[in-house]
Design an enzyme around this catalytic site. Structure first.
Site, PDB file in Angstrom:
ATOM      1  N   GLN A 184       0.533  -0.838   0.088  1.00  0.00           N
ATOM      2  CA  GLN A 184      -0.341   0.117   0.178  1.00  0.00           C
ATOM      3  C   GLN A 184       0.994   1.019  -0.040  1.00  0.00           C
ATOM      4  O   GLN A 184       0.528   2.421  -0.739  1.00  0.00           O
ATOM      5  CB  GLN A 184      -1.099  -0.205   0.979  1.00  0.00           C
ATOM      6  CG  GLN A 184      -1.823  -0.920   1.101  1.00  0.00           C
ATOM      7  CD  GLN A 184      -3.621  -1.082   0.040  1.00  0.00           C
ATOM      8  OE1 GLN A 184      -3.320   0.061  -0.969  1.00  0.00           O
ATOM      9  NE2 GLN A 184      -3.623  -1.806  -0.674  1.00  0.00           N
TER      10      GLN A 184
ATOM     11  N   CYS B 237     -10.855  -7.947  -0.731  1.00  0.00           N
ATOM     12  CA  CYS B 237     -10.413  -9.264   0.491  1.00  0.00           C
ATOM     13  C   CYS B 237     -11.338  -9.448   0.957  1.00  0.00           C
ATOM     14  O   CYS B 237     -11.899 -10.494   0.999  1.00  0.00           O
ATOM     15  CB  CYS B 237      -9.045  -9.585   0.452  1.00  0.00           C
ATOM     16  SG  CYS B 237      -7.706  -9.171  -0.718  1.00  0.00           S
TER      17      CYS B 237
HETATM   18  N1  PLP Z   1      -1.051  -6.557   1.469  1.00  0.00           N
HETATM   19  C1  PLP Z   1      -1.705  -5.315   1.207  1.00  0.00           C
HETATM   20  C2  PLP Z   1      -1.149  -4.555   2.551  1.00  0.00           C
HETATM   21  C3  PLP Z   1      -2.613  -5.449   0.040  1.00  0.00           C
HETATM   22  O1  PLP Z   1      -3.417  -4.351   0.414  1.00  0.00           O
HETATM   23  C4  PLP Z   1      -3.168  -6.164  -0.573  1.00  0.00           C
HETATM   24  C5  PLP Z   1      -3.804  -6.027  -1.339  1.00  0.00           C
HETATM   25  O2  PLP Z   1      -5.117  -5.636  -1.749  1.00  0.00           O
HETATM   26  C6  PLP Z   1      -1.832  -7.408  -0.845  1.00  0.00           C
HETATM   27  C7  PLP Z   1      -1.225  -7.231   0.078  1.00  0.00           C
HETATM   28  C8  PLP Z   1      -2.223  -8.194  -2.037  1.00  0.00           C
HETATM   29  O3  PLP Z   1      -1.669  -8.114  -3.333  1.00  0.00           O
HETATM   30  P1  PLP Z   1      -2.104  -8.700  -4.029  1.00  0.00           P
HETATM   31  O4  PLP Z   1      -3.124  -8.560  -4.158  1.00  0.00           O
HETATM   32  O5  PLP Z   1      -0.623  -8.117  -5.533  1.00  0.00           O
HETATM   33  O6  PLP Z   1      -1.589 -10.158  -3.933  1.00  0.00           O
END
Ligand code: PLP
Length: 385
Positions: A176, A322
Site C-alpha cells: 500500500q 479481499c
Molecule cells: N498486502 C496489502 C497491504 C494489500 O493491500 C494487498 C492487496 O490488497 C496485498 C498485500 C495483496 O496484494 P496482491 O493483490 O498483489 O496479491
C-alpha cells in the site's frame, strides 16, 4: 460518470500501458528460450527489473524477484520460516496474506506473536520491542495499512529489532505504501519488501520481492530456475513489462502524485466533517497514506452505504477488497479495539492520484444524502419498535 474511490483495492490501469500490451499480443517469447523471441522477452523483464529497482531505490546487489503479486511474495517469505525455531513477530492488523501463512506456521508448531496496533491503527516500536528476543527469527510489519491507511514507523521498528534481535530478518509488506510514499530497503531499514503492480496502475497478478542479497528466501514454487531460483515458473512477461512502465513513470511523478492525492483527501475530509454530523475519521491521529479516508459514520451500515453510493456512480469499500463480499467484520478495526457498531459503520474511501479536486463535492454530496437517508430510515424503524 463513475468516480472510483476504491484505489486501495486496485487502481485502474495507467493508459500508457496500452502500447506495451499490444506489442506483445503479436508475439510473446518465453524468456528462457535462446532464440530472438525469447531474448526479446528476457530483455523486457530485465528492463522492468531495472525500472522497479529505480522506483525502490535498489542498490546494485539488491535483488528484485517477480511474483504473481504481493500475496505470493508475502507467502514465499513467510513460508521460508517453516520449521524455524525462532519466534515470528508480526501484527494483528496485517493483510490476510501475511496473517494466514503465519497462522499456518503456528499450527505446525512455530511460535508466532501478533502485536496489536494502537486505537489509531499504527504499531508502536515499543509494543513490538516487548515481543523481541535474541532468538526472534522474523519481524514482519506492514508499511501502511490497506484499510485505515495508518503508516507504521518501520524505520524505528527495524532499528529496535536490529538491537534486540540481531539474527532476525526484517520484512515489510509495502503493497500500500508504494506509489503513496517512499519505499526502499534503506528508507525503511528492512531486509525484505513486498510490492504489487496493480496498486500503482499496473496489472493485477504481478508483484515483487525486493531483497538484500545476503538474505536467503526459499522458493514457494519449485520446478524451474527462473527468478534466480527463488520463483519457478515461466514469467508473466506482459504483466512484468507493464509493471516496469508504470514504475518508470512513477519515479518522476511520485511527489506530485502524493501532493495531488493529499489535496483531494484533505478537501474531502474537510467537507465531510462540515456536511455529515458526528463523522469520525479513523487513524486521524497518526501518519496516514495520502489517499485514504476511513470514515466511521454512526448509525449508517457500511455495506448498505457502499451499495447506495454505487447506484450513484461512486465506488467505495466497506473494508478491504479481499474481505468485502463476505459478511465478516474488519479484523483491522477490531484489532484497533473499535466497537462493533463502529466496525459495522466504517467505510473506506481511497483516492486515485488522477482524481480531480472538482470531483470531490459530488462524492461528498452523495455520501451526505445517502447517510442522511439511512439515518432517517433507522430512526423511523426504531420508533416503530
Ligand atoms: N498486502 C496489502 C497491504 C494489500 O493491500 C494487498 C492487496 O490488497 C496485498 C498485500 C495483496 O496484494 P496482491 O493483490 O498483489 O496479491
Amino acid at each position: 460518470m463513475i468516480i472510483d474511490c476504491d484505489a486501495n483495492a486496485t487502481y485502474s490501469p495507467d493508459q500508457r500501458i496500452r502500447g506495451v500490451i499490444s506489442s506483445y499480443l503479436e508475439s510473446l517469447g518465453n524468456p528462457s528460450s535462446l532464440h530472438r523471441g525469447g531474448q526479446r522477452a528476457r530483455a523486457a523483464i530485465e528492463e522492468a527489473r531495472a525500472a522497479v529497482g529505480r522506483l525502490v531505490n535498489a542498490k546494485a546487489h539488491d535483488r528484485i524477484i517477480f511474483t504473481s503479486g504481493a500475496t505470493e511474495a508475502n507467502n514465499t517469505i513467510i513460508q521460508s520460516f517453516r520449521g524455524s525455531r525462532g519466534e515470528l513477530v508480526s501484527a494483528s492488523n496485517e493483510h490476510p496474506c501475511v496473517l494466514e501463512p503465519l497462522r499456518q506456521l503456528a499450527s505446525l508448531g512455530s511460535k508466532v506473536i501478533f502485536v496489536d496496533p494502537t486505537s489509531d491503527g499504527s504499531l508502536s516500536a515499543e509494543a513490538v520491542s516487548k515481543e523481541l528476543t535474541q532468538t526472534t527469527a522474523l519481524v514482519s510489519i506492514m508499511a501502511a495499512n490497506n484499510e485505515v491507511g495508518a503508516i507504521n514507523p518501520i524505520g524505528e521498528i527495524a532499528r529496535v529489532a536490529r538491537q534486540r534481535s540481531p539474527r532476525a530478518v526484517i520484512h515489510s509488506d509495502a503493497a500500500q505504501l508504494l506509489g503513496k510514499g517512499t519505499v526502499s530497503l534503506d528508507a525503511l531499514g528492512v531486509d525484505l519488501l513486498t510490492i504489487s503492480a496493480h496498486k500503482i496502475g499496473g496489472l493485477s497478478g504481478v508483484g515483487a520481492i525486493v531483497m538484500r542479497d545476503k538474505i536467503d528466501v526459499k522458493p514457494l514454487l519449485i520446478g524451474g530456475p527462473q527468478e534466480g531460483k527463488v520463483r519457478g515458473g515461466t514469467e508473466n512477461v506482459i504483466g512484468i513489462a507493464v509493471f516496469g512502465v508504470v514504475a518508470d513513470a512513477l519515479v518522476n511523478e511520485l511527489p506530485s502524485r502524493i501532493q495531488g492525492m493529499e489535496r483531494v483527501r484533505d478537501d474531502f475530509e474537510r467537507m465531510v466533517l462540515q456536511e455529515i454530523p458526528n463523522v469520525i475519521i479513523n487513524a486521524s491521529g497518526v501518519a496516514r497514506l495520502p489517499n485514504t479516508s476511513s470514515l466511521y459514520i454512526p448509525g449508517v451500515r457500511a455495506d448498505d452505504l457502499v451499495v447506495a453510493l454505487d447506484l450513484e456512480g461512486i465506488l467505495v469499500s466497506s473494508g478491504a477488497a479481499c474481505s468485502s463480499g463476505k459478511p465478516e467484520p474488519s479484523h483491522v478495526l477490531i484489532s484497533m479495539g473499535q466497537s462493533e457498531e463502529r466496525v459495522r459503520s466504517t467505510i473506506r474511501v481511497s483516492f486515485r492520484s488522477d482524481l480531480s479536486r472538482q470531483d470531490v463535492p459530488r462524492v461528498v454530496t452523495a455520501l451526505q444524502r445517502a447517510s442522511e437517508r439511512m439515518r432517517n430510515k433507522q430512526s423511523g424503524a426504531s420508533s416503530v419498535i
